[in-house]
Scaffold this active site. Sequence first.
Site, PDB file in Angstrom:
ATOM      1  N   HIS A 170       0.833  -1.194   0.000  1.00  0.00           N
ATOM      2  CA  HIS A 170       0.000   0.000   0.000  1.00  0.00           C
ATOM      3  C   HIS A 170       0.876   1.256   0.000  1.00  0.00           C
ATOM      4  CE1 HIS A 170      -3.881  -2.079   1.647  1.00  0.00           C
ATOM      5  NE2 HIS A 170      -3.419  -2.618   0.528  1.00  0.00           N
ATOM      6  N   GLU A 212       1.186   3.860   1.929  1.00  0.00           N
ATOM      7  CA  GLU A 212       1.887   4.259   3.148  1.00  0.00           C
ATOM      8  C   GLU A 212       3.172   3.469   3.337  1.00  0.00           C
ATOM      9  OE1 GLU A 212      -2.596   4.265   4.258  1.00  0.00           O
ATOM     10  OE2 GLU A 212      -1.290   3.376   2.738  1.00  0.00           O
ATOM     11  N   CYS A 226      -1.719  -1.025   7.412  1.00  0.00           N
ATOM     12  CA  CYS A 226      -0.845   0.138   7.268  1.00  0.00           C
ATOM     13  C   CYS A 226      -0.660   0.851   8.609  1.00  0.00           C
ATOM     14  CB  CYS A 226      -1.407   1.095   6.232  1.00  0.00           C
ATOM     15  SG  CYS A 226      -1.288   0.460   4.542  1.00  0.00           S
TER      16      CYS A 226
END
Length: 361
Positions: free
Chosen positions: A44, A46, A78
Amino acid sequence: MRLALRLARKGRGRVSPNPLVGAVVVKDGKIIGRGYHRAYGEAHAEVVALRDAGEGARDATIYVNLEPCNHTGHTPPCTRAILKAGIRRVVIGMRDPNPLAAGGVETLRAGGVEVTEGVLEGQCRRLNAAFIHFVTHKTPYVVMKIAATLDGKIATKTGSSHWITGEKSRRLVHQLRGELDAVMVGIGTVLKDDPELTCRLRRPPHQPLRIVIDTHLRIPETSRLIATLDTAPLLVVTGPEVDGGKRTRMISRGVEILSVPLYNNGVDLRQLMAILAKRPVASVLMEGGARLNASALEAGIVRKVMIFYAPKILGGQESLSMIGNPSPESLSDAVPVKGGRVGKIGEDFLFEGVLDAPEGN
């Protein structure tokens, strides 16, 4: 946050059914890390941004257009990565509407992280309109695309429509094919135009699932849709009673045939949307003719309209109008379109607006 949104857009056509997310790590007034969700199943935004920042992420601020996820799916949460990196502050554009992933803000605050919400929230919501609708309503986000003259005609009385709009408009349509999960037409369009319905950009993000609404399985076995099965998949949606021999031949060539119950002598589009959502198909670009446009509006499956108006007036009562339903008797029967915007695409005009989702859809 504007940079995070620009980064997020790079994932178009590659991350569905996940949302488009970008992230930026800032420390002492300088950007030290940036990232975006590149493809479904990959890290992802992040996590990518934190890796880019390295040890410098401790006591830094991370900007992200969507609330960091708080669950384990194809990747770990995350929120865990943010807490482990020692981030001091998280700035988010909007909360995650997906109940499976939500709760990131509370987890971060419980971990001692300062969280600021709602930065450029309107832009963040527009970017992920398809994702928001999909996780909220459990049906695909359907975009109805129409190319028309200024007087609302999509073809002459002989069916001629190539080309109403200009090259830049047509290129944008190919871009949309590469960004949305599927492209859908009716059998009338196939019989008249013999389209491929592929994304023909030089480097397409992906090729969409091509869907043909074909109640009686009339698609020609010599069509270009079938000839290009090695380029993009094809789903032909029929009623329950079709030619069994032709159905078998089509399946043997790699065409997927889906039988759906009928509604008003045509495929039940609402049931089809529910089936597509389970695949999962999160977004559909509808490039149908007048009849499919009318059926889709009647079924209440359309969430956005994109009407490309060419600076031409065709005229003629026998010229084909964009919506092929019987003429209503009252203006109260009109479908309201909200949030309308008009822009220029080359020599054409593009109108974009949204339709409310009916209750239960």
